[in-house]
Design a protein around this motif. Structure first.
Motif, PDB file in Angstrom:
ATOM      1  N   GLY A  77       0.797  -1.218   0.000  1.00 15.30           N
ATOM      2  CA  GLY A  77       0.000   0.000   0.000  1.00 15.30           C
ATOM      3  C   GLY A  77       0.828   1.266   0.000  1.00 15.30           C
ATOM      4  O   GLY A  77       0.378   2.302   0.507  1.00 15.30           O
ATOM      5  N   ILE A  78       2.041   1.193  -0.568  1.00 16.54           N
ATOM      6  CA  ILE A  78       2.901   2.370  -0.683  1.00 16.54           C
ATOM      7  C   ILE A  78       2.973   2.753  -2.160  1.00 16.54           C
ATOM      8  O   ILE A  78       3.334   1.931  -3.001  1.00 16.54           O
ATOM      9  N   GLY A  79       2.637   4.009  -2.461  1.00 12.30           N
ATOM     10  CA  GLY A  79       2.683   4.502  -3.829  1.00 12.30           C
ATOM     11  C   GLY A  79       3.806   5.511  -3.998  1.00 12.30           C
ATOM     12  O   GLY A  79       4.035   6.340  -3.120  1.00 12.30           O
ATOM     13  N   TYR A  80       4.495   5.442  -5.127  1.00  6.84           N
ATOM     14  CA  TYR A  80       5.666   6.280  -5.372  1.00  6.84           C
ATOM     15  C   TYR A  80       5.499   7.021  -6.685  1.00  6.84           C
ATOM     16  O   TYR A  80       5.237   6.410  -7.729  1.00  6.84           O
ATOM     17  N   VAL A  81       5.636   8.346  -6.634  1.00  2.00           N
ATOM     18  CA  VAL A  81       5.633   9.170  -7.841  1.00  2.00           C
ATOM     19  C   VAL A  81       7.036   9.728  -8.001  1.00  2.00           C
ATOM     20  O   VAL A  81       7.451  10.619  -7.256  1.00  2.00           O
ATOM     21  N   PRO A  82       7.811   9.222  -8.978  1.00  2.00           N
ATOM     22  CA  PRO A  82       9.209   9.656  -9.117  1.00  2.00           C
ATOM     23  C   PRO A  82       9.303  11.066  -9.676  1.00  2.00           C
ATOM     24  O   PRO A  82       8.337  11.617 -10.213  1.00  2.00           O
ATOM     25  N   GLU A  83      10.490  11.626  -9.552  1.00  2.00           N
ATOM     26  CA  GLU A  83      10.727  12.987 -10.036  1.00  2.00           C
ATOM     27  C   GLU A  83      10.466  13.102 -11.536  1.00  2.00           C
ATOM     28  O   GLU A  83       9.970  14.126 -12.019  1.00  2.00           O
ATOM     29  N   ASP A  84      10.777  12.046 -12.298  1.00  2.00           N
ATOM     30  CA  ASP A  84      10.562  12.090 -13.747  1.00  2.00           C
ATOM     31  C   ASP A  84       9.159  11.651 -14.147  1.00  2.00           C
ATOM     32  O   ASP A  84       8.835  11.547 -15.318  1.00  2.00           O
ATOM     33  N   ARG A  85       8.330  11.359 -13.139  1.00  2.00           N
ATOM     34  CA  ARG A  85       6.896  11.049 -13.282  1.00  2.00           C
ATOM     35  C   ARG A  85       6.612   9.662 -13.828  1.00  2.00           C
ATOM     36  O   ARG A  85       5.590   9.079 -13.522  1.00  2.00           O
ATOM     37  N   GLY A  86       7.485   9.123 -14.674  1.00  2.00           N
ATOM     38  CA  GLY A  86       7.349   7.737 -15.101  1.00  2.00           C
ATOM     39  C   GLY A  86       6.134   7.450 -15.972  1.00  2.00           C
ATOM     40  O   GLY A  86       5.620   6.325 -15.981  1.00  2.00           O
ATOM     41  N   ILE A  87       5.667   8.456 -16.712  1.00  2.00           N
ATOM     42  CA  ILE A  87       4.521   8.255 -17.589  1.00  2.00           C
ATOM     43  C   ILE A  87       4.940   7.458 -18.831  1.00  2.00           C
ATOM     44  O   ILE A  87       6.031   7.666 -19.383  1.00  2.00           O
ATOM     45  N   TYR A  88       4.062   6.554 -19.284  1.00  2.00           N
ATOM     46  CA  TYR A  88       4.324   5.812 -20.514  1.00  2.00           C
ATOM     47  C   TYR A  88       3.928   6.686 -21.698  1.00  2.00           C
ATOM     48  O   TYR A  88       2.757   6.954 -21.938  1.00  2.00           O
ATOM     49  N   ALA A  89       4.936   7.119 -22.453  1.00  2.00           N
ATOM     50  CA  ALA A  89       4.729   8.107 -23.507  1.00  2.00           C
ATOM     51  C   ALA A  89       3.818   7.612 -24.621  1.00  2.00           C
ATOM     52  O   ALA A  89       3.086   8.393 -25.231  1.00  2.00           O
ATOM     53  N   SER A  90       3.852   6.308 -24.901  1.00  2.00           N
ATOM     54  CA  SER A  90       3.088   5.772 -26.026  1.00  2.00           C
ATOM     55  C   SER A  90       1.658   5.386 -25.658  1.00  2.00           C
ATOM     56  O   SER A  90       0.874   5.000 -26.529  1.00  2.00           O
ATOM     57  N   LEU A  91       1.320   5.468 -24.370  1.00  2.00           N
ATOM     58  CA  LEU A  91      -0.031   5.114 -23.921  1.00  2.00           C
ATOM     59  C   LEU A  91      -0.854   6.368 -23.693  1.00  2.00           C
ATOM     60  O   LEU A  91      -0.336   7.426 -23.360  1.00  2.00           O
ATOM     61  N   SER A  92      -2.164   6.231 -23.831  1.00  2.00           N
ATOM     62  CA  SER A  92      -3.064   7.354 -23.593  1.00  2.00           C
ATOM     63  C   SER A  92      -3.197   7.607 -22.101  1.00  2.00           C
ATOM     64  O   SER A  92      -2.766   6.808 -21.251  1.00  2.00           O
ATOM     65  N   VAL A  93      -3.822   8.727 -21.772  1.00  2.00           N
ATOM     66  CA  VAL A  93      -4.099   9.043 -20.366  1.00  2.00           C
ATOM     67  C   VAL A  93      -4.882   7.911 -19.716  1.00  2.00           C
ATOM     68  O   VAL A  93      -4.542   7.432 -18.624  1.00  2.00           O
ATOM     69  N   GLU A  94      -5.938   7.468 -20.377  1.00  2.00           N
ATOM     70  CA  GLU A  94      -6.766   6.402 -19.805  1.00  2.00           C
ATOM     71  C   GLU A  94      -5.964   5.123 -19.632  1.00  2.00           C
ATOM     72  O   GLU A  94      -6.071   4.439 -18.596  1.00  2.00           O
ATOM     73  N   GLU A  95      -5.159   4.758 -20.618  1.00  2.00           N
ATOM     74  CA  GLU A  95      -4.354   3.540 -20.529  1.00  2.00           C
ATOM     75  C   GLU A  95      -3.328   3.638 -19.411  1.00  2.00           C
ATOM     76  O   GLU A  95      -3.094   2.651 -18.682  1.00  2.00           O
ATOM     77  N   ASN A  96      -2.702   4.802 -19.235  1.00  2.00           N
ATOM     78  CA  ASN A  96      -1.772   4.996 -18.123  1.00  2.00           C
ATOM     79  C   ASN A  96      -2.467   4.805 -16.786  1.00  2.00           C
ATOM     80  O   ASN A  96      -1.911   4.202 -15.862  1.00  2.00           O
ATOM     81  N   LEU A  97      -3.675   5.328 -16.663  1.00  2.00           N
ATOM     82  CA  LEU A  97      -4.407   5.215 -15.403  1.00  2.00           C
ATOM     83  C   LEU A  97      -4.786   3.776 -15.088  1.00  2.00           C
ATOM     84  O   LEU A  97      -4.760   3.358 -13.929  1.00  2.00           O
ATOM     85  N   LEU A  98      -5.152   3.024 -16.116  1.00  2.00           N
ATOM     86  CA  LEU A  98      -5.653   1.669 -15.901  1.00  2.00           C
ATOM     87  C   LEU A  98      -4.556   0.614 -15.801  1.00  2.00           C
ATOM     88  O   LEU A  98      -4.814  -0.514 -15.395  1.00  2.00           O
ATOM     89  N   LEU A  99      -3.324   1.005 -16.143  1.00  2.00           N
ATOM     90  CA  LEU A  99      -2.246   0.019 -16.211  1.00  2.00           C
ATOM     91  C   LEU A  99      -1.862  -0.588 -14.859  1.00  2.00           C
ATOM     92  O   LEU A  99      -1.763  -1.811 -14.737  1.00  2.00           O
ATOM     93  N   PRO A 100      -1.616   0.197 -13.796  1.00  2.00           N
ATOM     94  CA  PRO A 100      -1.160  -0.414 -12.538  1.00  2.00           C
ATOM     95  C   PRO A 100      -2.262  -1.259 -11.900  1.00  2.00           C
ATOM     96  O   PRO A 100      -3.443  -0.900 -11.940  1.00  2.00           O
TER      97      PRO A 100
END
Length: 249
Positions: A96-119
């Motif tokens: 139950g520990i969530g980490y948001v790195p300094e570089d944000r770690g967003i998947y550039a090739s995925l949409s906003v919705e796909e990024n949200l649903l991935l984890p």
């Protein structure tokens, strides 16, 4: 809203709680470089705590060590009383520990919705995509946009929203306002306040001290890989000169 009573506890009640996170004698290395030299601090349920210090002090490395992302670490990290120092990152996240790195770690090739649903969901109570969009309306407008087409502020919102979807209740945020416009910084600040009011616990690494001062309960000052001071936010005014000296402001 939250049913977690820690969000409405006063200072004296909080001080009697067992720490949600307790870091003791934490040592950490990048390869042969010894970076953390005995970090000691604790975070109570429902608190926002900042790690302050100059560049290279070990703040971001501490968050990575908590998440098991250093090749070598020693000491003690207790989360909800469970020792995690020997656990791999995937098991730490599932506690139950969530980490948001300094570089944000967003998947550039995925949409906003796909990024949200991935984890995957690691704990019950993760936010729905609708709730994330209510918190960050910009993301709903960009729901089909790829990560590489988002602004820095939108990427930061997406990185935070993605963690909230997992059900994590301890959030480690590394420099969430870096490089962002003032209007986006204000929005991130309102979001952190809202999450705190709902009972989330947050460890914040932040160079923008004025931003951190509006949010945090306590500030740990880090120098050369260890904590040298702790300043409650209520005592900030009388310690501002000392803090400026630490930070080189």
């Amino acid at each position: 809203m939250s049913t977690d009573n820690t969000s409405v506890l006063n200072g004296s009640q909080k001080s009697s709680l067992a720490p949600l996170l307790k870091v003791s004698g934490l040592q950490g290395w990048y390869g042969e470089s010894h970076v953390l030299h005995g970090m000691n601090f604790e975070v109570l349920p429902g608190e926002v705590v900042t790690l302050l210090g100059r560049n290279g002090a070990g703040k971001s490395t501490t968050l990575k060590a908590i998440m098991g992302m250093l090749g070598r670490r020693r000491g003690s990290i207790l989360f909800e009383g469970q020792q995690t120092i020997s656990l791999p990152s995937r098991r730490i996240a599932r506690l139950g520990i969530g980490y948001v790195p300094e570089d944000r770690g967003i998947y550039a090739s995925l949409s906003v919705e796909e990024n949200l649903l991935l984890p995957p969901q690691v704990k019950p109570g993760g936010m729905s995509t609708e709730r994330v969009f209510a918190m960050f309306p910009n993301l709903k407008e960009r729901i089909n946009s790829h990560g590489k087409k988002l602004s820095g502020g939108e990427q930061q919102m997406l990185a935070i929203g993605r963690i909230l979807r997992t059900g994590a209740r301890l959030l480690l945020l590394d420099e969430p306002t870096e490089g962002l416009a003032p209007v986006i910084i204000d929005q991130i600040g309102r979001t952190i306040t809202e999450l705190k009011n709902e009972g989330y616990t947050i460890v914040l690494v932040e160079q923008n001290f004025h931003f951190a001062a509006t949010l945090a309960d306590r500030h740990y000052v880090v120098e050369e890989g260890h904590v040298v001071d702790m300043i409650p936010n209520a005592e900030l005014a009388v310690n501002v000169n000392k803090l400026h000296s630490y930070l080189g402001v």
